[in-house]
Design a protein around this motif. Structure first.
Motif, PDB file in Angstrom:
ATOM      1  N   THR A   1       6.968  82.024  86.769  1.00 51.29           N
ATOM      2  CA  THR A   1       6.241  80.791  86.500  1.00 51.29           C
ATOM      3  C   THR A   1       7.069  79.849  85.650  1.00 51.29           C
ATOM      4  O   THR A   1       7.146  78.641  85.932  1.00 51.29           O
ATOM      5  N   ALA A   2       7.725  80.382  84.620  1.00 56.39           N
ATOM      6  CA  ALA A   2       8.588  79.550  83.769  1.00 56.39           C
ATOM      7  C   ALA A   2       9.795  79.048  84.558  1.00 56.39           C
ATOM      8  O   ALA A   2      10.199  77.882  84.425  1.00 56.39           O
ATOM      9  N   ARG A   3      10.363  79.901  85.396  1.00 55.91           N
ATOM     10  CA  ARG A   3      11.536  79.505  86.188  1.00 55.91           C
ATOM     11  C   ARG A   3      11.178  78.403  87.179  1.00 55.91           C
ATOM     12  O   ARG A   3      11.919  77.425  87.339  1.00 55.91           O
ATOM     13  N   PHE A   4      10.036  78.564  87.834  1.00 53.41           N
ATOM     14  CA  PHE A   4       9.617  77.572  88.815  1.00 53.41           C
ATOM     15  C   PHE A   4       9.295  76.242  88.133  1.00 53.41           C
ATOM     16  O   PHE A   4       9.609  75.167  88.660  1.00 53.41           O
ATOM     17  N   ALA A   5       8.686  76.296  86.946  1.00 56.07           N
ATOM     18  CA  ALA A   5       8.417  75.070  86.200  1.00 56.07           C
ATOM     19  C   ALA A   5       9.719  74.386  85.800  1.00 56.07           C
ATOM     20  O   ALA A   5       9.847  73.153  85.910  1.00 56.07           O
ATOM     21  N   TYR A   6      10.698  75.168  85.334  1.00 58.87           N
ATOM     22  CA  TYR A   6      12.013  74.594  85.024  1.00 58.87           C
ATOM     23  C   TYR A   6      12.596  73.905  86.251  1.00 58.87           C
ATOM     24  O   TYR A   6      13.103  72.773  86.178  1.00 58.87           O
ATOM     25  N   GLN A   7      12.518  74.575  87.402  1.00 49.96           N
ATOM     26  CA  GLN A   7      13.069  73.985  88.621  1.00 49.96           C
ATOM     27  C   GLN A   7      12.364  72.679  88.974  1.00 49.96           C
ATOM     28  O   GLN A   7      13.001  71.729  89.442  1.00 49.96           O
ATOM     29  N   ASN A   8      11.048  72.611  88.743  1.00 52.58           N
ATOM     30  CA  ASN A   8      10.302  71.401  89.070  1.00 52.58           C
ATOM     31  C   ASN A   8      10.483  70.294  88.037  1.00 52.58           C
ATOM     32  O   ASN A   8       9.991  69.179  88.239  1.00 52.58           O
ATOM     33  N   VAL A   9      11.171  70.596  86.966  1.00 56.20           N
ATOM     34  CA  VAL A   9      11.580  69.569  86.009  1.00 56.20           C
ATOM     35  C   VAL A   9      12.991  69.065  86.330  1.00 56.20           C
ATOM     36  O   VAL A   9      13.229  67.861  86.425  1.00 56.20           O
ATOM     37  N   GLU A  10      13.915  69.994  86.538  1.00 56.47           N
ATOM     38  CA  GLU A  10      15.329  69.618  86.615  1.00 56.47           C
ATOM     39  C   GLU A  10      15.945  69.697  88.006  1.00 56.47           C
ATOM     40  O   GLU A  10      16.965  69.065  88.248  1.00 56.47           O
ATOM     41  N   ARG A  11      15.342  70.445  88.890  1.00 57.08           N
ATOM     42  CA  ARG A  11      15.940  70.652  90.200  1.00 57.08           C
ATOM     43  C   ARG A  11      14.928  70.291  91.277  1.00 57.08           C
ATOM     44  O   ARG A  11      14.096  69.421  91.077  1.00 57.08           O
ATOM     45  N   ARG A  12      15.032  70.900  92.425  1.00 55.74           N
ATOM     46  CA  ARG A  12      14.073  70.704  93.524  1.00 55.74           C
ATOM     47  C   ARG A  12      13.765  69.219  93.775  1.00 55.74           C
ATOM     48  O   ARG A  12      12.612  68.822  93.936  1.00 55.74           O
ATOM     49  N   GLY A  13      14.817  68.397  93.770  1.00 51.13           N
ATOM     50  CA  GLY A  13      14.657  67.012  94.194  1.00 51.13           C
ATOM     51  C   GLY A  13      13.973  66.102  93.204  1.00 51.13           C
ATOM     52  O   GLY A  13      13.401  65.082  93.602  1.00 51.13           O
ATOM     53  N   THR A  14      14.035  66.408  91.916  1.00 54.85           N
ATOM     54  CA  THR A  14      13.377  65.549  90.927  1.00 54.85           C
ATOM     55  C   THR A  14      14.272  64.428  90.415  1.00 54.85           C
ATOM     56  O   THR A  14      13.785  63.501  89.767  1.00 54.85           O
ATOM     57  N   GLY A  15      15.566  64.527  90.653  1.00 51.23           N
ATOM     58  CA  GLY A  15      16.489  63.559  90.059  1.00 51.23           C
ATOM     59  C   GLY A  15      16.734  63.821  88.580  1.00 51.23           C
ATOM     60  O   GLY A  15      17.405  63.040  87.915  1.00 51.23           O
ATOM     61  N   GLY A  16      16.191  64.921  88.052  1.00 53.69           N
ATOM     62  CA  GLY A  16      16.349  65.282  86.645  1.00 53.69           C
ATOM     63  C   GLY A  16      15.268  64.679  85.773  1.00 53.69           C
ATOM     64  O   GLY A  16      14.773  63.586  86.026  1.00 53.69           O
TER      65      GLY A  16
END
Length: 325
Positions: free
Chosen positions: A234-249
């Motif tokens: 859950t923490a890893r996926f939240a990190y990814q949805n902040v910094e990765r996965r097409g967010t632009g950072g």
């Protein structure tokens, strides 16, 4: 049937990059940050479901359709129809040379090679020969091909962020219509809509607890994330949805700052404040990444404090933006 000379390019985020490519195809000339901002794409959602026990998302669910509404560009949209009806609508438009935006689950897009469900992911269908579809996916440098049956699974997946995907599609309606609204008038409208969504006045949200209220709920619950059975993921996926996965950072805030920077009617202060908030999100993302590796009470309490401070800054920013426009 294939849309000829479609100007595919990768980008920061699937929705805004797809809109940017459509803008190039129709000659509107909007870059990706403008597409993101004109679609009132900035947002926040917090939900107790998805690929992890808790899912966060830093954009709105309505980016793509609001882009067309704000610019008064005629468009057609389908949602919730069965595969046969929905796919017939797509093929009819492809036959007329019209690219069609689709919303899919990455898990079934074989060219990703992922074992994680993630959707809706935005891409543009630019061709079909019956057995395969041709897709403009902004995560890749080149156009992709996919068996039609796999698209069927991806387009109607049971594993969307907050529920099943529903064969949703969107396409420009008419022969290359030009935007009716000026960029300034459209931007003012879009900023107002984004501010309303962040401050709790817009009920169109579909991704859990929305806006600043969602960030505050996220902040309150973070100290207890260590008790989740899948705390690390859950923490890893939240990190990814902040910094990765097409967010632009920075949870899409850098992309939104680049939008604000192009608007001559706004003081540079708003751009700088938004960039500062993006930096705060990136710092929170690093804490979440740390929590994914060592899911301790101290780490999640620190993350909760960071999220609470972000909520305060975002509430003030969007209240000021709403007053300004």
């Amino acid at each position: 049937m294939t849309v000829t000379d479609y100007p595919h390019r990768p980008g920061a985020h699937c929705g805004s990059a797809s809109l940017r490519n459509l803008s190039a195809h129709y000659g509107w000339g909007f870059d990706e940050p403008l597409c993101f901002g004109l679609g009132a794409g900035i947002g926040f959602g917090y939900h107790e479901a998805g690929p992890a026990s808790r899912t966060i998302m830093g954009r709105t669910s309505w980016l793509e359709s609001i882009f067309f509404e704000t610019l008064a560009i005629p468009f057609a949209e389908g949602d919730g129809e069965g595969w046969g009806t929905a796919w017939e609508a797509v093929e009819t438009r492809l036959a007329d040379g019209t690219p069609v935006m689709l919303f899919a689950d990455l898990y079934y897009l074989d060219y990703y090679g992922t074992d994680t469900h993630f959707g809706p992911h935005t891409l543009v269908c630019v061709g079909s020969d019956g057995e395969e579809v041709v897709l403009s996916d902004s995560e890749f440098d080149a156009i992709q091909r996919l068996p039609t049956e796999r698209l069927r699974r991806a387009w109607g997946s049971e594993h969307g962020f907050v529920g099943p995907l529903s064969n949703r599609w969107l396409a420009v309606d008419g022969e290359q219509p030009a935007p009716d609204a000026t960029v300034e008038s459209a931007a003012r409208q879009a900023i107002g809509r984004a501010a309303d969504g962040m401050l709790g006045d817009d009920e169109r949200g579909a991704w859990g607890t929305q806006g600043v209220a969602g960030i505050r709920r996220f902040a309150r619950e973070l100290p207890n994330w260590g008790e989740l059975e899948d705390a690390s993921w859950t923490a890893r996926f939240a990190y990814q949805n902040v910094e990765r996965r097409g967010t632009g950072g920075g949870a899409f805030r850098r992309l939104y700052a680049d939008f604000l920077a192009q608007l001559g009617f706004l003081d540079d202060e708003y751009t700088e404040r938004t960039r500062g908030i993006a930096d705060d999100w990136s710092a929170l993302g690093e804490t979440l990444r740390e929590g994914s590796e060592t899911p301790s009470e101290d780490v999640f309490e620190r993350a909760g404090e960071q999220a609470g401070a972000i909520a305060d800054r975002e509430e003030a920013l969007f209240a000021d933006l709403r007053d300004e426009i």
